[in-house]
Design an enzyme around this catalytic site. Structure first.
Site, PDB file in Angstrom:
ATOM      1  N   HIS A  39      45.471  59.506  30.744  1.00  0.00           N
ATOM      2  CA  HIS A  39      44.639  60.662  30.400  1.00  0.00           C
ATOM      3  C   HIS A  39      43.429  60.214  29.579  1.00  0.00           C
ATOM      4  O   HIS A  39      43.589  59.649  28.491  1.00  0.00           O
ATOM      5  CB  HIS A  39      45.453  61.695  29.624  1.00  0.00           C
ATOM      6  CG  HIS A  39      46.591  62.268  30.422  1.00  0.00           C
ATOM      7  ND1 HIS A  39      47.871  61.771  30.332  1.00  0.00           N
ATOM      8  CD2 HIS A  39      46.609  63.265  31.331  1.00  0.00           C
ATOM      9  CE1 HIS A  39      48.642  62.454  31.159  1.00  0.00           C
ATOM     10  NE2 HIS A  39      47.911  63.367  31.784  1.00  0.00           N
TER      11      HIS A  39
ATOM     12  N   ASP B  38      46.787  56.838  26.522  1.00  0.00           N
ATOM     13  CA  ASP B  38      48.087  56.544  27.154  1.00  0.00           C
ATOM     14  C   ASP B  38      47.930  55.767  28.452  1.00  0.00           C
ATOM     15  O   ASP B  38      48.897  55.557  29.177  1.00  0.00           O
ATOM     16  CB  ASP B  38      48.879  57.825  27.394  1.00  0.00           C
ATOM     17  CG  ASP B  38      48.220  58.770  28.396  1.00  0.00           C
ATOM     18  OD1 ASP B  38      47.093  58.474  28.862  1.00  0.00           O
ATOM     19  OD2 ASP B  38      48.826  59.821  28.719  1.00  0.00           O
TER      20      ASP B  38
ATOM     21  N   SER C 279      46.076  66.687  36.201  1.00  0.00           N
ATOM     22  CA  SER C 279      45.739  67.043  34.821  1.00  0.00           C
ATOM     23  C   SER C 279      44.398  66.489  34.376  1.00  0.00           C
ATOM     24  O   SER C 279      43.747  67.071  33.504  1.00  0.00           O
ATOM     25  CB  SER C 279      46.834  66.537  33.870  1.00  0.00           C
ATOM     26  OG  SER C 279      46.957  65.126  33.954  1.00  0.00           O
TER      27      SER C 279
END
Length: 209
Positions: free
Chosen positions: A190, A187, A17
């Site tokens: 990310h 977090d 991601s």
């Protein structure tokens, strides 16, 4: 070791991601909104005469085993001249959120297979990017126990295969001396805009023309 990007090259960003970063899957040339787009934009602005093409095939949630499953379609078939890989944090994260760990021996086997397939089928230069984890909570700090050995595997493979390495874990650790960890990755995993820019800048420092 810097990775050379030559005239008319195709550069492929691969990973999870962090690389994906909301790219438009219906547009094969879309680079997402993160470090891949930032690094490509700066490179193209600095070296327009080189006519370099950038591709992003990061997929959110991917682990090393997922990259292996799609490596033919999303890497080898694209015939890139440079392959940049950022993967590993989900191999750690799934141990804690899904009770689905990746033993370090399996991680090394899968990562090595990615490099072997690339070397065997492409005449491509390779850049490895370390996964990273910022201690924004007690949980993220505890995950270092799993991630640190995997980072060591990547460092070892970069030496064994004589490929480029962007030491992102150290770079983020140093950055946390200038601003709190959540500034770079809310977090711990990310990146923020600043975190993505940090990756892009580090990546550009490890390539040469």
């Amino acid at each position: 070791m810097a990775v050379s990007i030559r005239e008319n090259s195709t550069v492929l960003f691969q990973g999870d991601s962090i690389t994906d970063c909301d790219r438009n899957r219906s547009d094969p040339l879309d680079l997402g909104r993160g470090y891949a787009m930032m690094a490509a934009s700066w490179f193209m602005a600095l070296y327009p005469q080189l006519n370099v093409k950038f591709l992003n095939r990061g997929v959110s949630g991917d682990r090393t085993k997922d990259l292996l499953q799609r490596w033919e379609k999303d890497c080898l078939a694209l015939k890139p001249d440079v392959v940049s890989i950022l993967v590993g944090i989900n191999n750690t994260w799934r141990r804690y959120d899904s009770n689905d760990p990746t033993p370090v021996e399996q991680f090394e086997e899968e990562y090595r297979r990615l490099l072997e397939l690339t070397r065997r089928n492409l005449n491509a230069r390779i850049m490895l990017c370390e996964p990273f984890l910022l201690s924004v909570s007690a949980q993220s700090a505890a995950m270092r126990e799993d991630l640190d050995p995997k980072i060591e595997v990547i460092r070892k493979l970069s030496e064994e295969f004589q490929v480029g390495l962007v030491p992102l874990d150290r770079i983020f650790r140093d950055a946390c001396g200038r601003q709190q960890p959540a500034y770079w990755a809310p977090d711990g995993v990310h990146p923020s805009l600043a975190g993505h820019a940090l990756i892009a800048g580090a990546w550009l420092q490890h390539v040469e023309v």
